[in-house]
Scaffold this active site. Structure first.
Site, PDB file in Angstrom:
ATOM      1  N   THR A  36       1.221  -1.457  -0.550  1.00 37.07           N
ATOM      2  CA  THR A  36       0.213  -0.228  -0.524  1.00 37.07           C
ATOM      3  C   THR A  36       0.796   1.234  -0.126  1.00 37.07           C
ATOM      4  O   THR A  36       1.979   0.895   0.759  1.00 37.07           O
ATOM      5  CB  THR A  36      -0.868  -0.006   1.208  1.00 37.07           C
ATOM      6  N   GLY A  86     -10.634  -2.745   2.239  1.00 35.00           N
ATOM      7  CA  GLY A  86      -9.368  -3.147   3.083  1.00 35.00           C
ATOM      8  C   GLY A  86      -9.469  -1.818   3.919  1.00 35.00           C
ATOM      9  O   GLY A  86     -10.193  -1.173   4.162  1.00 35.00           O
ATOM     10  N   ASP A  87      -8.737  -1.988   5.119  1.00 40.02           N
ATOM     11  CA  ASP A  87      -8.269  -0.789   6.077  1.00 40.02           C
ATOM     12  C   ASP A  87      -7.934   0.480   5.662  1.00 40.02           C
ATOM     13  O   ASP A  87      -8.564   1.461   5.710  1.00 40.02           O
ATOM     14  CB  ASP A  87      -6.540  -1.498   6.720  1.00 40.02           C
ATOM     15  N   GLY A 107      -0.137  -3.486   4.757  1.00 41.57           N
ATOM     16  CA  GLY A 107      -0.367  -4.987   5.399  1.00 41.57           C
ATOM     17  C   GLY A 107      -1.356  -5.886   5.385  1.00 41.57           C
ATOM     18  O   GLY A 107      -1.737  -5.526   4.617  1.00 41.57           O
ATOM     19  N   GLU A 108      -1.532  -7.007   6.146  1.00 42.20           N
ATOM     20  CA  GLU A 108      -2.103  -7.319   6.001  1.00 42.20           C
ATOM     21  C   GLU A 108      -4.101  -6.768   6.330  1.00 42.20           C
ATOM     22  O   GLU A 108      -4.331  -6.309   8.143  1.00 42.20           O
ATOM     23  CB  GLU A 108      -2.374  -8.885   7.920  1.00 42.20           C
ATOM     24  N   GLY A 109      -4.488  -6.445   5.827  1.00 38.93           N
ATOM     25  CA  GLY A 109      -6.040  -5.304   6.345  1.00 38.93           C
ATOM     26  C   GLY A 109      -6.847  -6.232   7.489  1.00 38.93           C
ATOM     27  O   GLY A 109      -6.666  -4.728   8.486  1.00 38.93           O
TER      28      GLY A 109
END
Length: 323
Positions: A194, A224-225, A245-247
């Site tokens: 991102t 996502g985040d 990263g990992e949303g």
């Protein structure tokens, strides 16, 4: 106040075998983005203007996963999302599901400045973009040959964790690798990249902006985040934060807001707050973030192999790194 400061990122989760020339390309690009922001700050631009300016630059280059070069959905299309936040009054704007807007971060800024809302998505966001006269392009503009190949690889991988920065020729779908899980569900490909920028200007005003194409092979309509205020992006009187990263893990941990919260409620310094959040709020997730404080400090943290990042402060400090 300690003067202005700026930090940029191009994503957390870097292949440890990333070729040196790809590392050099990333560092040069991050340096260029930092220089752009530094020049604007020295010209007394506000923090909110600078984060938009820098993220637009990141979106325009296909090196990272935002704007042109965004990851492809399961249908082979691009759906982008972005958010921006102005710390002094905690004004914010966010967008999701964009398919024709050349610079999602600027549409997020317009949502903040020109609409009564904080968040617009999909057809509503596209309609608002047309009403505001922003630059529109065909969805093909965002699609790169490399991402088409990665999508095909993703569909064949069935549980292999592939980083977007791994050269195509080195990937092998026959390698036995434990499947990566997200929210307890195995996923075929995890792409943590991102882009983001956080700034504190010479007046002590903080701002943050984040933009992404999301995951390769993600379901159409997945959010996502990155566009979620307080999760992937947050700015207030104390600090500005952009996550990557990992949303789903970032969402569960309300990561960006947590940095400000532990500064406000526990009295932690910026780097202490970042370390606390990365260590205590990610559970088993993988992510990273950049942050600035109203005092002119910069900080970062990540629990992945690496994170594309760069920092600069008014006193002359400047650093670009990956590992």
């Amino acid at each position: 106040m300690g003067g202005w400061a700026i930090a940029v990122h191009g994503g957390a989760g870097v292949d440890p075998d990333l070729p040196l020339h790809r590392q050099d390309d990333a560092k040069k690009f991050l340096t260029r983005c930092l220089d752009l922001g530094i020049h604007a700050l020295r010209s007394n631009h506000s923090a909110i203007d600078v984060v938009e300016l820098v993220v637009r630059e990141l979106e325009n280059d296909p090196l990272f996963n935002s704007g042109r070069g965004s990851a492809l959905t399961e249908d082979g299309t691009v759906e982008m999302e972005a958010s921006i936040m102005d710390g002094p009054k905690r004004r914010c704007g966010a967008v999701s599901g964009l398919v024709t807007v050349k610079n999602p971060i600027s549409l997020a800024r317009l949502v903040m400045d020109k609409s009564p809302h904080s968040y617009l998505a999909f057809s509503g966001a596209e309609k608002f973009a047309r009403q505001q006269g922003v630059e529109l392009v065909s969805n093909d503009y965002f699609i790169t040959e490399g991402n088409v190949e990665l999508l095909q690889l993703a569909k064949e991988a069935n549980g292999i964790w592939l980083d977007r920065r791994v050269p195509i020729e080195t990937c092998c779908a026959s390698v036995e690798t434990p499947p990566l899980q997200m929210n307890g569900v195995p996923i075929s490909v995890y792409t943590p990249e991102t882009v983001g920028c956080v700034v504190v200007d010479s007046e002590g005003r903080c701002a943050a902006a984040t933009s992404t194409g999301g995951l390769i092979n993600k379901k159409v309509g997945r959010i996502g985040d990155s566009p979620l205020i307080g999760l992937g992006t947050y700015a207030c009187d104390v600090c500005g934060v952009s996550c990557t990263g990992e949303g789903e893990a970032i969402i569960r941990g309300t990561l960006a807001r947590e940095v400000a919260a532990v500064m406000e409620y526990k009295g932690l310094g910026l780097q202490e707050a970042v370390n606390y959040v990365i260590e205590e709020r990610l559970d088993e997730g993988q992510a990273g973030l950049i942050a600035v404080s109203s005092k002119g400090e910069v900080a970062c943290g990540f629990n992945t192999t690496g994170m594309f990042r760069g920092f600069a402060t008014e006193d002359g400090f400047m650093e670009v790194g990956i590992w």
